[in-house]
Scaffold this active site. Sequence first.
Site, mmCIF file in Angstrom:
data_model
loop_
_atom_site.group_PDB
_atom_site.id
_atom_site.type_symbol
_atom_site.label_atom_id
_atom_site.label_comp_id
_atom_site.label_asym_id
_atom_site.label_seq_id
_atom_site.Cartn_x
_atom_site.Cartn_y
_atom_site.Cartn_z
ATOM 1 N N LYS A 48 43.023 48.984 32.434
ATOM 2 C CA LYS A 48 43.001 49.714 33.699
ATOM 3 C C LYS A 48 42.430 51.134 33.550
ATOM 4 O O LYS A 48 42.293 51.631 32.433
ATOM 5 C CB LYS A 48 44.405 49.742 34.310
ATOM 6 C CG LYS A 48 45.025 48.356 34.470
ATOM 7 C CD LYS A 48 44.321 47.482 35.506
ATOM 8 C CE LYS A 48 44.541 45.998 35.356
ATOM 9 N NZ LYS A 48 45.792 45.462 35.843
HETATM 10 C C1 LIG Z 1 46.682 44.233 36.080
HETATM 11 C C2 LIG Z 1 47.129 43.798 37.421
HETATM 12 C C3 LIG Z 1 48.467 43.485 37.706
HETATM 13 C C4 LIG Z 1 49.532 43.370 36.662
HETATM 14 O O1 LIG Z 1 49.687 44.457 35.826
HETATM 15 P P1 LIG Z 1 50.224 44.254 34.328
HETATM 16 O O2 LIG Z 1 50.357 45.639 33.819
HETATM 17 O O3 LIG Z 1 49.209 43.453 33.584
HETATM 18 O O4 LIG Z 1 51.524 43.562 34.414
HETATM 19 C C5 LIG Z 1 48.795 43.167 39.011
HETATM 20 N N1 LIG Z 1 47.876 43.159 39.989
HETATM 21 C C6 LIG Z 1 46.589 43.436 39.747
HETATM 22 C C7 LIG Z 1 45.616 43.434 40.891
HETATM 23 C C8 LIG Z 1 46.157 43.753 38.458
HETATM 24 O O5 LIG Z 1 44.878 44.014 38.237
#
Ligand SMILES: *Cc1c(COP(=O)(O)O)cnc(C)c1O
Length: 421
Positions: A200
């Site tokens: 992210k």
């Molecule tokens: C990455 C992501 C999640 C989940 O986050 P994690 O940290 O991997 O648990 C949920 N929704 C979206 C749209 C994502 O890109």
Amino acid sequence: MTLAVHGGDPVRTADWPLWPRPAERAAEQLTEVLHSGRWSISGPYRGTDTKERTFARMFARYNGTGHCVPTASGTAALMIALEACGIGAGDEVLVPGLSWVASASTVLGVNAVPVFVDVDPDTLCMDPAAAEAAITPATRALVVVHLYSSLADMDALRDLARRHDLVLIEDAAQAHGAVYRGARAGTMGRAGAFSMHHTKVLTCGEGGAAVTGDAELALRMAELRADGRHQPDRPPALHEMELVSTGTVMGSNRALSEFHAALLIAQLEELDRYNEQRALQASVLEKALTDLGFTPQRTSPGTERRTYFGFVFRLPRDLDGVDAPTAGAALTAELGLPVKPVYPAIPGAPLYRPHSRRRFDLGADHRRRTDPARHRLPVSELAAARHLTFHHSALLGERRDADDIVAALRKLLDHRADLGR
Ligand SMILES: *Cc1c(COP(=O)(O)O)cnc(C)c1O
């Protein structure tokens, strides 16, 4: 010149920018925790605020909202947001048909029923008209996702939530720092959830956060993520355990460690700079790709600042016959950069397998409510055949990186006849 997938010379052999990138103060922050005698929020008070609390304050302020509850993942943030808003057994929750699987698996995770609604073909975010059509008397909430580089149509979705008295939760896992009509992504509903996973735009490896303007909701989320305990307003005596038990709600441990929180404090300081750099490179690409006949992902009217988790574009019509997986493999070979189709529609996605988990109640009632014949998703289902994406880190380098991407696309167009074979 032959395409690289067919053994020709690739457009580019140079490396792409590495992600994640440690912020200037990252090592210093981590070292502080190492010697602090406090590696978790459920530990003894050592005379200063935890890194977790410090980050929570910083991230709430960054987003212009009142409260932030850090969590171990974005998944955990979505779960506590849903549960704190009172969503649970049997409730229907509208979820876009196109997203990372966690946008839907978390709804099942709180024992509710994800009802998939189609997305807008240009933004790939929840289509407000499709959402409205999916509402039943059991609908309690909608999880709105800001996907890749787009913000959802919040004007229409907020209006819909208001008219039908639905809880709006934003999945802003991919949109840290984006702005819509003056508000940050994640602050436009009752609660917003962020992921700080490795991939992210703000990351500590694994982590997350839920934000809200509602103090009561924030307290409930805090207790849900720490086995029912929360941090008191005033700290206890030195070396006493800091968290207090109220017994109001049964939680689970979904807390973020002090190391992760410390890293986020350092990384947050560089988020805006990176977001700007990505947006600048993206604007160069958007223009060049449009000139070549590709269609970059659009964002909704009302967007003031986009952030780029992934750069997404649709293939031109005259490439018809060459699908996104084929074009993506060719581009990947030219660039040495993974260029992949966007997510598959969630209901048919390999990772969406509710029946593999005995904990979920998936009886006749669930089947009736989620019947694919009732909830058709033509746009979501076609998206991965027509759209490609690459990771935001490729936008963090030099101007000539964009030139290489454009050159690879041009080569693809010149050789489209070879790809059809
Ligand atoms: C990455 C992501 C999640 C989940 O986050 P994690 O940290 O991997 O648990 C949920 N929704 C979206 C749209 C994502 O890109």
